[in-house]
Design a protein around this motif. Structure first.
Motif, PDB file in Angstrom:
ATOM      1  N   VAL A 239       0.983  -1.242  -0.112  1.00 55.07           N
ATOM      2  CA  VAL A 239      -0.056  -0.025  -0.077  1.00 55.07           C
ATOM      3  C   VAL A 239       0.809   1.197   0.032  1.00 55.07           C
ATOM      4  CG1 VAL A 239      -1.623   1.411   1.453  1.00 55.07           C
ATOM      5  CG2 VAL A 239      -1.961  -1.258   1.073  1.00 55.07           C
ATOM      6  N   ALA A 240       1.928   1.348   0.772  1.00 56.89           N
ATOM      7  CA  ALA A 240       2.890   2.111   0.925  1.00 56.89           C
ATOM      8  C   ALA A 240       3.445   2.640  -0.504  1.00 56.89           C
ATOM      9  CB  ALA A 240       3.729   2.164   1.981  1.00 56.89           C
ATOM     10  N   VAL A 241       3.968   1.624  -1.134  1.00 59.87           N
ATOM     11  CA  VAL A 241       4.745   1.656  -2.472  1.00 59.87           C
ATOM     12  C   VAL A 241       3.619   2.258  -3.490  1.00 59.87           C
ATOM     13  CG1 VAL A 241       5.762   0.413  -4.176  1.00 59.87           C
ATOM     14  CG2 VAL A 241       6.220  -0.040  -1.875  1.00 59.87           C
ATOM     15  N   GLY A 242       2.287   1.593  -3.358  1.00 61.27           N
ATOM     16  CA  GLY A 242       1.351   1.879  -4.235  1.00 61.27           C
ATOM     17  C   GLY A 242       1.225   3.419  -4.179  1.00 61.27           C
ATOM     18  N   GLY A 243       0.905   3.998  -2.935  1.00 62.27           N
ATOM     19  CA  GLY A 243       0.704   5.522  -2.731  1.00 62.27           C
ATOM     20  C   GLY A 243       1.920   6.168  -3.225  1.00 62.27           C
ATOM     21  N   ALA A 244       3.177   5.899  -3.030  1.00 53.10           N
ATOM     22  CA  ALA A 244       4.464   6.571  -3.624  1.00 53.10           C
ATOM     23  C   ALA A 244       4.319   6.661  -5.067  1.00 53.10           C
ATOM     24  CB  ALA A 244       5.687   5.888  -3.199  1.00 53.10           C
ATOM     25  N   VAL A 245       3.937   5.447  -5.766  1.00 49.71           N
ATOM     26  CA  VAL A 245       3.661   5.418  -7.170  1.00 49.71           C
ATOM     27  C   VAL A 245       2.732   6.235  -7.821  1.00 49.71           C
ATOM     28  CG1 VAL A 245       3.311   3.938  -9.078  1.00 49.71           C
ATOM     29  CG2 VAL A 245       4.850   3.245  -7.357  1.00 49.71           C
ATOM     30  N   PHE A 246       1.746   6.375  -7.142  1.00 50.34           N
ATOM     31  CA  PHE A 246       0.633   7.163  -7.293  1.00 50.34           C
ATOM     32  C   PHE A 246       1.066   8.719  -7.331  1.00 50.34           C
ATOM     33  CE2 PHE A 246      -3.264   9.643  -6.029  1.00 50.34           C
ATOM     34  CZ  PHE A 246      -3.985   9.629  -7.223  1.00 50.34           C
ATOM     35  N   TRP A 247       1.695   9.038  -6.266  1.00 46.84           N
ATOM     36  CA  TRP A 247       1.894  10.306  -5.834  1.00 46.84           C
ATOM     37  C   TRP A 247       2.944  10.786  -6.990  1.00 46.84           C
ATOM     38  CZ3 TRP A 247       6.960  12.417  -4.271  1.00 46.84           C
ATOM     39  CH2 TRP A 247       6.877  13.950  -3.922  1.00 46.84           C
ATOM     40  N   ARG A 248       3.765  10.036  -7.696  1.00 46.37           N
ATOM     41  CA  ARG A 248       4.869  10.320  -8.399  1.00 46.37           C
ATOM     42  C   ARG A 248       4.125  10.565  -9.948  1.00 46.37           C
ATOM     43  NH1 ARG A 248      10.354   9.590  -7.744  1.00 46.37           N
ATOM     44  NH2 ARG A 248      10.400  10.357 -10.033  1.00 46.37           N
TER      45      ARG A 248
ATOM     46  N   MET B  71       1.013  11.325 -10.443  1.00 51.73           N
ATOM     47  CA  MET B  71       0.202  12.566 -10.156  1.00 51.73           C
ATOM     48  C   MET B  71       1.095  13.727 -10.610  1.00 51.73           C
ATOM     49  SD  MET B  71      -2.907  12.149  -9.841  1.00 51.73           S
ATOM     50  CE  MET B  71      -3.734  13.803  -9.039  1.00 51.73           C
ATOM     51  N   LYS B  72       2.368  13.731 -10.916  1.00 50.78           N
ATOM     52  CA  LYS B  72       3.215  14.983 -11.173  1.00 50.78           C
ATOM     53  C   LYS B  72       3.296  14.751 -12.967  1.00 50.78           C
ATOM     54  CE  LYS B  72       6.108  15.365  -7.304  1.00 50.78           C
ATOM     55  NZ  LYS B  72       7.412  15.704  -6.733  1.00 50.78           N
ATOM     56  N   ALA B  73       2.810  13.554 -13.536  1.00 50.43           N
ATOM     57  CA  ALA B  73       3.035  13.506 -14.784  1.00 50.43           C
ATOM     58  C   ALA B  73       1.910  14.239 -15.348  1.00 50.43           C
ATOM     59  CB  ALA B  73       3.190  11.982 -15.198  1.00 50.43           C
ATOM     60  N   PRO B  74       1.706  15.036 -16.284  1.00 42.34           N
ATOM     61  CA  PRO B  74       0.523  15.852 -16.836  1.00 42.34           C
ATOM     62  C   PRO B  74      -0.432  15.085 -17.358  1.00 42.34           C
ATOM     63  CG  PRO B  74       2.540  16.957 -17.405  1.00 42.34           C
ATOM     64  CD  PRO B  74       3.058  15.652 -16.827  1.00 42.34           C
ATOM     65  N   ALA B  75      -0.046  13.884 -18.216  1.00 40.36           N
ATOM     66  CA  ALA B  75      -1.069  13.294 -18.824  1.00 40.36           C
ATOM     67  C   ALA B  75      -1.629  12.357 -17.831  1.00 40.36           C
ATOM     68  CB  ALA B  75      -0.229  12.262 -19.817  1.00 40.36           C
ATOM     69  N   PHE B  76      -1.195  11.805 -16.868  1.00 39.39           N
ATOM     70  CA  PHE B  76      -1.896  11.130 -16.020  1.00 39.39           C
ATOM     71  C   PHE B  76      -2.907  11.792 -15.046  1.00 39.39           C
ATOM     72  CE2 PHE B  76      -2.269   9.058 -11.718  1.00 39.39           C
ATOM     73  CZ  PHE B  76      -2.559   7.727 -12.037  1.00 39.39           C
ATOM     74  N   LYS B  77      -2.373  12.965 -14.493  1.00 35.13           N
ATOM     75  CA  LYS B  77      -3.035  13.817 -13.953  1.00 35.13           C
ATOM     76  C   LYS B  77      -4.290  14.556 -14.730  1.00 35.13           C
ATOM     77  CE  LYS B  77      -2.984  18.108 -11.136  1.00 35.13           C
ATOM     78  NZ  LYS B  77      -3.979  17.478  -9.974  1.00 35.13           N
ATOM     79  N   MET B  78      -4.119  14.683 -15.849  1.00 35.01           N
ATOM     80  CA  MET B  78      -5.192  15.048 -16.602  1.00 35.01           C
ATOM     81  C   MET B  78      -6.354  14.014 -16.531  1.00 35.01           C
ATOM     82  SD  MET B  78      -6.235  17.498 -18.585  1.00 35.01           S
ATOM     83  CE  MET B  78      -4.862  18.347 -19.053  1.00 35.01           C
ATOM     84  N   SER B  79      -5.913  12.892 -16.773  1.00 36.71           N
ATOM     85  CA  SER B  79      -6.896  11.589 -17.091  1.00 36.71           C
ATOM     86  C   SER B  79      -7.400  11.168 -15.656  1.00 36.71           C
ATOM     87  CB  SER B  79      -6.274  10.174 -17.400  1.00 36.71           C
ATOM     88  OG  SER B  79      -5.685  10.539 -18.745  1.00 36.71           O
TER      89      SER B  79
END
Length: 407
Positions: free
Chosen positions: A233-242, A244-252
Protein backbone atom coordinates in the motif's frame (compact mmCIF):
# COMPACT_ATOMS: atom_id res chain seq x y z
CA UNK A 1 21.61 50.01 -6.69
CA UNK A 2 22.51 50.17 -2.99
CA UNK A 3 19.56 50.37 -0.62
CA UNK A 4 19.84 52.73 2.36
CA UNK A 5 19.57 50.80 5.66
CA UNK A 6 16.37 51.06 7.64
CA UNK A 7 16.22 51.49 11.42
CA UNK A 8 13.31 50.67 13.67
CA UNK A 9 12.88 53.39 16.27
CA UNK A 10 10.89 54.35 19.33
CA UNK A 11 10.68 58.08 20.04
CA UNK A 12 8.65 60.70 21.92
CA UNK A 13 6.82 63.51 20.15
CA UNK A 14 6.44 67.07 21.46
CA UNK A 15 3.44 66.01 23.55
CA UNK A 16 5.33 63.14 25.23
CA UNK A 17 3.47 60.43 23.32
CA UNK A 18 5.42 57.33 22.27
CA UNK A 19 5.88 56.81 18.53
CA UNK A 20 7.23 53.76 16.70
CA UNK A 21 8.29 53.53 13.10
CA UNK A 22 11.08 53.08 10.60
CA UNK A 23 13.58 55.67 9.38
CA UNK A 24 16.09 55.35 6.55
CA UNK A 25 19.64 56.53 7.20
CA UNK A 26 23.22 55.47 6.55
CA UNK A 27 24.01 54.95 10.25
CA UNK A 28 22.39 55.27 13.70
CA UNK A 29 23.78 58.80 14.25
CA UNK A 30 22.15 60.11 11.07
CA UNK A 31 18.97 58.24 12.00
CA UNK A 32 18.82 60.16 15.30
CA UNK A 33 19.44 63.42 13.45
CA UNK A 34 16.57 62.65 11.10
CA UNK A 35 14.25 61.94 14.05
CA UNK A 36 15.22 65.25 15.72
CA UNK A 37 14.54 67.02 12.42
CA UNK A 38 11.03 65.54 12.62
CA UNK A 39 10.64 66.96 16.17
CA UNK A 40 10.94 63.52 17.73
CA UNK A 41 13.12 62.61 20.72
CA UNK A 42 14.81 59.24 20.11
CA UNK A 43 14.33 56.61 22.82
CA UNK A 44 15.77 53.56 21.06
CA UNK A 45 17.01 52.73 17.58
CA UNK A 46 17.51 49.19 16.34
CA UNK A 47 20.40 47.89 14.25
CA UNK A 48 19.94 48.23 10.50
CA UNK A 49 18.01 45.51 8.75
CA UNK A 50 21.13 44.16 7.03
CA UNK A 51 22.87 43.74 10.39
CA UNK A 52 19.92 41.71 11.70
CA UNK A 53 20.29 38.96 9.17
CA UNK A 54 20.36 40.50 5.74
CA UNK A 55 24.07 39.95 5.05
CA UNK A 56 25.37 37.89 2.17
CA UNK A 57 25.77 34.72 4.22
CA UNK A 58 22.68 35.14 6.35
CA UNK A 59 19.55 33.08 6.08
CA UNK A 60 16.75 34.84 4.26
CA UNK A 61 13.62 35.49 6.32
CA UNK A 62 10.90 32.88 5.95
CA UNK A 63 8.30 33.39 3.27
CA UNK A 64 4.85 34.60 4.23
CA UNK A 65 2.47 31.73 4.84
CA UNK A 66 -1.12 32.00 3.52
CA UNK A 67 -2.50 33.12 6.90
CA UNK A 68 0.08 35.91 7.18
CA UNK A 69 -0.72 37.03 3.63
CA UNK A 70 -4.46 37.18 4.36
CA UNK A 71 -3.97 39.19 7.56
CA UNK A 72 -1.48 41.56 5.94
CA UNK A 73 -3.75 42.18 2.96
CA UNK A 74 -6.77 42.88 5.14
CA UNK A 75 -4.81 45.32 7.31
CA UNK A 76 -3.44 47.12 4.25
CA UNK A 77 -6.92 47.37 2.71
CA UNK A 78 -8.29 49.00 5.86
CA UNK A 79 -5.39 51.44 6.22
CA UNK A 80 -5.23 52.43 2.54
CA UNK A 81 -9.02 52.72 2.49
CA UNK A 82 -8.72 55.20 5.37
CA UNK A 83 -6.53 57.42 3.14
CA UNK A 84 -3.28 56.36 4.84
CA UNK A 85 -0.29 56.73 2.48
CA UNK A 86 0.94 53.36 1.26
CA UNK A 87 4.40 53.65 2.83
CA UNK A 88 2.84 54.50 6.22
CA UNK A 89 0.38 51.62 5.89
CA UNK A 90 3.23 49.21 5.13
CA UNK A 91 5.15 50.56 8.12
CA UNK A 92 2.15 50.12 10.43
CA UNK A 93 1.52 46.56 9.26
CA UNK A 94 5.21 45.68 9.69
CA UNK A 95 5.33 47.01 13.24
CA UNK A 96 2.11 45.25 14.27
CA UNK A 97 3.29 41.77 13.34
CA UNK A 98 5.01 39.63 15.97
CA UNK A 99 6.94 37.58 13.41
CA UNK A 100 10.43 38.98 12.66
CA UNK A 101 10.53 37.36 9.21
CA UNK A 102 7.24 38.95 8.16
CA UNK A 103 8.34 42.32 9.55
CA UNK A 104 11.59 42.25 7.56
CA UNK A 105 9.80 41.40 4.34
CA UNK A 106 7.25 44.18 4.81
CA UNK A 107 9.95 46.72 5.62
CA UNK A 108 11.83 45.61 2.51
CA UNK A 109 8.72 46.30 0.40
CA UNK A 110 8.31 49.66 2.10
CA UNK A 111 11.91 50.63 1.27
CA UNK A 112 11.27 49.97 -2.42
CA UNK A 113 8.08 52.03 -2.34
CA UNK A 114 9.96 54.90 -0.71
CA UNK A 115 12.52 54.67 -3.51
CA UNK A 116 9.77 55.24 -6.04
CA UNK A 117 8.95 51.69 -7.07
CA UNK A 118 5.39 50.73 -7.88
CA UNK A 119 3.81 48.57 -5.19
CA UNK A 120 3.38 45.61 -7.55
CA UNK A 121 7.03 45.82 -8.66
CA UNK A 122 8.18 45.96 -5.03
CA UNK A 123 6.22 42.80 -4.27
CA UNK A 124 7.84 41.06 -7.26
CA UNK A 125 11.16 40.94 -5.40
CA UNK A 126 9.62 38.25 -3.17
CA UNK A 127 7.75 36.01 -5.58
CA UNK A 128 7.55 33.13 -3.11
CA UNK A 129 5.58 35.20 -0.62
CA UNK A 130 3.49 37.12 -3.17
CA UNK A 131 2.24 34.82 -5.97
CA UNK A 132 1.79 35.95 -9.58
CA UNK A 133 -1.97 36.27 -9.16
CA UNK A 134 -1.58 38.45 -6.06
CA UNK A 135 0.84 40.78 -7.81
CA UNK A 136 -1.36 40.94 -10.90
CA UNK A 137 -4.37 42.06 -8.83
CA UNK A 138 -2.28 44.71 -7.04
CA UNK A 139 -0.86 45.99 -10.34
CA UNK A 140 -4.38 46.22 -11.81
CA UNK A 141 -5.48 48.21 -8.75
CA UNK A 142 -2.59 50.63 -9.13
CA UNK A 143 -3.36 51.15 -12.81
CA UNK A 144 -7.05 51.75 -12.14
CA UNK A 145 -6.33 54.16 -9.27
CA UNK A 146 -8.45 52.14 -6.83
CA UNK A 147 -5.79 50.33 -4.81
CA UNK A 148 -7.88 50.43 -1.62
CA UNK A 149 -10.90 48.82 -3.28
CA UNK A 150 -8.77 46.19 -5.02
CA UNK A 151 -6.96 45.33 -1.78
CA UNK A 152 -10.32 44.93 -0.06
CA UNK A 153 -11.56 42.57 -2.79
CA UNK A 154 -8.22 40.74 -2.77
CA UNK A 155 -8.40 40.24 1.01
CA UNK A 156 -11.97 38.96 0.70
CA UNK A 157 -10.95 36.58 -2.08
CA UNK A 158 -8.03 35.21 -0.06
CA UNK A 159 -10.23 34.80 3.03
CA UNK A 160 -12.96 32.99 1.09
CA UNK A 161 -10.52 30.71 -0.75
CA UNK A 162 -8.76 29.90 2.50
CA UNK A 163 -12.06 29.22 4.22
CA UNK A 164 -13.14 26.87 1.43
CA UNK A 165 -9.90 24.90 1.60
CA UNK A 166 -10.09 24.69 5.41
CA UNK A 167 -13.65 23.37 5.19
CA UNK A 168 -12.62 20.79 2.60
CA UNK A 169 -9.74 19.56 4.77
CA UNK A 170 -11.80 19.63 7.97
CA UNK A 171 -14.53 17.60 6.28
CA UNK A 172 -12.04 14.80 5.61
CA UNK A 173 -10.19 14.71 8.93
CA UNK A 174 -12.88 13.06 11.09
CA UNK A 175 -13.95 10.39 8.55
CA UNK A 176 -10.29 9.57 7.85
CA UNK A 177 -9.52 9.25 11.56
CA UNK A 178 -12.66 7.15 12.11
CA UNK A 179 -11.79 4.86 9.19
CA UNK A 180 -8.21 4.49 10.49
CA UNK A 181 -9.44 3.53 13.97
CA UNK A 182 -11.96 1.08 12.49
CA UNK A 183 -9.27 -0.56 10.37
CA UNK A 184 -6.98 -0.77 13.39
CA UNK A 185 -9.66 -2.41 15.57
CA UNK A 186 -10.57 -4.98 12.90
CA UNK A 187 -6.91 -5.78 12.21
CA UNK A 188 -6.22 -6.24 15.93
CA UNK A 189 -9.16 -8.63 16.22
CA UNK A 190 -8.09 -10.60 13.16
CA UNK A 191 -4.41 -10.85 14.13
CA UNK A 192 -4.58 -10.96 17.93
CA UNK A 193 -7.92 -12.49 18.94
CA UNK A 194 -9.06 -14.82 16.19
CA UNK A 195 -5.87 -17.02 16.12
CA UNK A 196 -6.16 -17.70 19.86
CA UNK A 197 -9.76 -18.83 19.47
CA UNK A 198 -8.96 -20.91 16.39
CA UNK A 199 -6.63 -23.01 18.55
CA UNK A 200 -9.71 -24.21 20.45
CA UNK A 201 -11.19 -25.57 17.22
CA UNK A 202 -8.19 -27.73 16.31
CA UNK A 203 -9.80 -30.82 17.86
CA UNK A 204 -13.14 -30.13 16.15
CA UNK A 205 -13.70 -33.23 13.95
CA UNK A 206 -16.67 -31.87 11.98
CA UNK A 207 -16.27 -29.37 9.17
CA UNK A 208 -16.23 -25.76 10.37
CA UNK A 209 -18.94 -23.39 9.11
CA UNK A 210 -18.12 -21.38 5.97
CA UNK A 211 -18.14 -18.07 7.88
CA UNK A 212 -15.65 -19.45 10.39
CA UNK A 213 -13.36 -20.77 7.66
CA UNK A 214 -13.56 -17.39 5.89
CA UNK A 215 -12.57 -15.46 9.01
CA UNK A 216 -9.78 -17.94 9.78
CA UNK A 217 -8.45 -17.55 6.22
CA UNK A 218 -8.47 -13.75 6.40
CA UNK A 219 -6.84 -13.87 9.84
CA UNK A 220 -4.09 -16.17 8.58
CA UNK A 221 -3.47 -13.98 5.53
CA UNK A 222 -3.13 -10.84 7.68
CA UNK A 223 -0.85 -12.63 10.16
CA UNK A 224 1.44 -13.98 7.41
CA UNK A 225 1.31 -11.22 4.82
CA UNK A 226 0.09 -8.16 6.76
CA UNK A 227 3.42 -6.36 6.69
CA UNK A 228 3.84 -7.15 3.00
CA UNK A 229 0.34 -5.80 2.33
CA UNK A 230 1.13 -2.61 4.28
CA UNK A 231 4.38 -2.17 2.35
CA UNK A 232 2.52 -2.70 -0.93
CA UNK A 233 0.00 0.00 0.00
CA UNK A 234 2.84 2.39 0.86
CA UNK A 235 4.63 1.67 -2.42
CA UNK A 236 1.37 2.04 -4.34
CA UNK A 237 0.76 5.40 -2.68
CA UNK A 238 4.27 6.58 -3.57
CA UNK A 239 3.85 5.44 -7.19
CA UNK A 240 0.49 7.21 -7.42
CA UNK A 241 2.00 10.41 -5.96
CA UNK A 242 4.79 10.33 -8.56
CA UNK A 243 2.32 9.54 -11.34
CA UNK A 244 0.21 12.57 -10.39
CA UNK A 245 3.19 14.73 -11.33
CA UNK A 246 2.95 13.51 -14.92
CA UNK A 247 0.58 15.90 -16.77
CA UNK A 248 -1.07 13.18 -18.87
CA UNK A 249 -1.86 10.94 -15.89
CA UNK A 250 -3.07 13.84 -13.75
CA UNK A 251 -5.30 15.03 -16.60
CA UNK A 252 -6.90 11.59 -16.94
CA UNK A 253 -7.29 11.11 -13.19
CA UNK A 254 -8.81 14.56 -12.65
CA UNK A 255 -11.26 14.00 -15.52
CA UNK A 256 -12.29 10.68 -13.95
CA UNK A 257 -12.63 12.27 -10.49
CA UNK A 258 -15.25 14.67 -11.84
CA UNK A 259 -17.44 11.70 -12.84
CA UNK A 260 -17.56 10.22 -9.32
CA UNK A 261 -21.00 10.72 -7.75
CA UNK A 262 -21.09 13.32 -4.97
CA UNK A 263 -17.30 13.80 -4.99
CA UNK A 264 -17.31 15.08 -8.57
CA UNK A 265 -19.96 17.67 -7.73
CA UNK A 266 -18.02 18.80 -4.66
CA UNK A 267 -14.79 19.18 -6.67
CA UNK A 268 -16.59 21.07 -9.44
CA UNK A 269 -18.21 23.43 -6.94
CA UNK A 270 -14.95 24.02 -5.04
CA UNK A 271 -12.95 24.95 -8.13
CA UNK A 272 -15.88 26.83 -9.66
CA UNK A 273 -16.23 29.06 -6.61
CA UNK A 274 -12.50 29.79 -6.56
CA UNK A 275 -12.49 30.57 -10.29
CA UNK A 276 -15.53 32.86 -10.05
CA UNK A 277 -14.26 34.86 -7.09
CA UNK A 278 -10.77 35.27 -8.54
CA UNK A 279 -12.17 36.34 -11.92
CA UNK A 280 -14.45 38.86 -10.22
CA UNK A 281 -11.55 40.28 -8.19
CA UNK A 282 -9.27 40.66 -11.21
CA UNK A 283 -11.92 42.05 -13.56
CA UNK A 284 -13.34 44.49 -11.01
CA UNK A 285 -9.80 45.62 -10.21
CA UNK A 286 -9.29 46.86 -13.76
CA UNK A 287 -7.42 43.94 -15.33
CA UNK A 288 -8.30 43.17 -18.97
CA UNK A 289 -10.82 40.35 -19.40
CA UNK A 290 -8.37 37.98 -21.10
CA UNK A 291 -5.76 38.53 -18.39
CA UNK A 292 -8.46 38.05 -15.75
CA UNK A 293 -9.55 34.74 -17.29
CA UNK A 294 -5.95 33.59 -17.56
CA UNK A 295 -5.21 34.45 -13.93
CA UNK A 296 -8.44 32.91 -12.63
CA UNK A 297 -7.89 29.65 -14.55
CA UNK A 298 -4.53 29.20 -12.77
CA UNK A 299 -6.32 28.95 -9.43
CA UNK A 300 -8.27 25.87 -10.55
CA UNK A 301 -6.73 22.75 -9.05
CA UNK A 302 -8.37 20.18 -11.35
CA UNK A 303 -6.17 19.81 -14.45
CA UNK A 304 -9.08 18.76 -16.69
CA UNK A 305 -11.15 21.79 -15.68
CA UNK A 306 -8.14 24.08 -16.09
CA UNK A 307 -7.49 22.84 -19.62
CA UNK A 308 -11.13 23.38 -20.61
CA UNK A 309 -11.15 26.87 -19.09
CA UNK A 310 -8.00 27.79 -21.01
CA UNK A 311 -9.88 27.11 -24.25
CA UNK A 312 -12.38 29.76 -23.11
CA UNK A 313 -9.62 32.38 -23.33
CA UNK A 314 -9.07 31.63 -27.01
CA UNK A 315 -12.79 31.75 -27.77
CA UNK A 316 -13.24 35.08 -25.96
CA UNK A 317 -10.20 36.47 -27.81
CA UNK A 318 -11.94 35.56 -31.09
CA UNK A 319 -15.04 37.52 -30.07
CA UNK A 320 -17.27 34.95 -28.39
CA UNK A 321 -19.14 35.92 -25.23
CA UNK A 322 -17.71 34.69 -21.96
CA UNK A 323 -20.97 33.02 -20.89
CA UNK A 324 -21.29 31.07 -24.15
CA UNK A 325 -17.62 30.03 -23.99
CA UNK A 326 -17.93 28.85 -20.39
CA UNK A 327 -21.06 26.89 -21.30
CA UNK A 328 -19.26 25.18 -24.19
CA UNK A 329 -16.39 24.26 -21.86
CA UNK A 330 -18.92 22.24 -19.83
CA UNK A 331 -16.90 22.00 -16.64
CA UNK A 332 -18.54 24.66 -14.47
CA UNK A 333 -21.92 24.34 -12.75
CA UNK A 334 -24.76 25.52 -15.07
CA UNK A 335 -25.91 28.04 -12.46
CA UNK A 336 -22.63 29.92 -12.80
CA UNK A 337 -22.83 30.21 -16.61
CA UNK A 338 -26.41 31.51 -16.34
CA UNK A 339 -25.34 34.17 -13.82
CA UNK A 340 -22.40 35.21 -16.04
CA UNK A 341 -24.79 35.57 -18.96
CA UNK A 342 -27.08 37.75 -16.83
CA UNK A 343 -24.08 39.82 -15.76
CA UNK A 344 -23.02 40.37 -19.37
CA UNK A 345 -26.51 41.56 -20.31
CA UNK A 346 -26.68 43.92 -17.31
CA UNK A 347 -23.06 45.09 -17.51
CA UNK A 348 -22.38 43.78 -14.00
CA UNK A 349 -20.17 40.74 -14.55
CA UNK A 350 -18.05 41.13 -11.36
CA UNK A 351 -21.18 41.46 -9.20
CA UNK A 352 -22.79 38.35 -10.71
CA UNK A 353 -19.52 36.41 -10.41
CA UNK A 354 -19.36 37.30 -6.72
CA UNK A 355 -22.93 36.10 -6.26
CA UNK A 356 -22.16 32.90 -8.17
CA UNK A 357 -19.11 32.28 -5.99
CA UNK A 358 -21.15 32.84 -2.82
CA UNK A 359 -23.84 30.44 -4.07
CA UNK A 360 -21.29 27.76 -4.99
CA UNK A 361 -19.57 28.13 -1.62
CA UNK A 362 -22.89 27.68 0.17
CA UNK A 363 -23.71 24.62 -1.94
CA UNK A 364 -20.27 23.14 -1.23
CA UNK A 365 -20.71 23.72 2.49
CA UNK A 366 -24.14 22.08 2.49
CA UNK A 367 -23.12 19.15 0.29
CA UNK A 368 -19.94 18.43 2.26
CA UNK A 369 -21.88 18.54 5.54
CA UNK A 370 -24.49 16.09 4.22
CA UNK A 371 -21.82 13.79 2.77
CA UNK A 372 -19.93 13.83 6.07
CA UNK A 373 -23.06 12.99 8.06
CA UNK A 374 -23.74 10.05 5.73
CA UNK A 375 -20.15 8.83 5.72
CA UNK A 376 -19.78 8.66 9.50
CA UNK A 377 -22.60 6.14 10.11
CA UNK A 378 -21.50 4.15 7.05
CA UNK A 379 -18.04 3.67 8.55
CA UNK A 380 -19.49 2.80 11.96
CA UNK A 381 -21.98 0.34 10.46
CA UNK A 382 -19.21 -1.20 8.32
CA UNK A 383 -16.97 -1.72 11.35
CA UNK A 384 -19.90 -3.10 13.34
CA UNK A 385 -20.70 -5.51 10.51
CA UNK A 386 -17.13 -6.85 10.45
CA UNK A 387 -17.08 -7.26 14.23
CA UNK A 388 -20.43 -9.05 14.09
CA UNK A 389 -19.06 -11.36 11.37
CA UNK A 390 -16.13 -12.25 13.61
CA UNK A 391 -18.43 -12.91 16.57
CA UNK A 392 -20.73 -15.10 14.45
CA UNK A 393 -17.73 -16.99 13.07
CA UNK A 394 -16.62 -17.75 16.62
CA UNK A 395 -20.04 -18.55 18.04
CA UNK A 396 -21.25 -20.95 15.31
CA UNK A 397 -18.68 -23.73 16.06
CA UNK A 398 -19.28 -23.29 19.79
CA UNK A 399 -23.04 -23.71 19.34
CA UNK A 400 -22.46 -26.73 17.12
CA UNK A 401 -20.20 -28.27 19.78
CA UNK A 402 -22.89 -27.74 22.38
CA UNK A 403 -25.52 -29.38 20.18
CA UNK A 404 -23.26 -32.38 19.54
CA UNK A 405 -22.48 -32.69 23.26
CA UNK A 406 -26.14 -32.53 24.22
CA UNK A 407 -27.05 -35.02 21.46
Amino acid sequence: MTTMPSFEYEALDSGGRSKKGVVNADNPRLARQELRRLSLTPVSISAPREAQGGGPGAKAPARLNPNDLVIMTRQLSVLVGAATPLEEALNAVALQTEKPGVRKRMLGVRERVLEGWRFGDALAEDKKSFPDLYRAVVAAGEQSGDLAGVLDRLATMLEKNRSMMNKAVASLIYPAALALVAAGVVTALMVGVVPKIVEQFQTFDAELPFVTRLVIGVSGFLANYGLLLLASVAVGGAVFWRAMKAPAFKMSFDAWALTIPVLGKLLRGLDGARFARTLATLFAGGAPLLDSLRGASRTVGNAHMREKLETVIGQVREGASMAASLKRAGVLPPMMTHMVAAGERAGAVPLMLDKAAAQLEEEFDTASTVALRLLEPMIIVGMGGVVMLIVVAIMLPILRLNSLASG
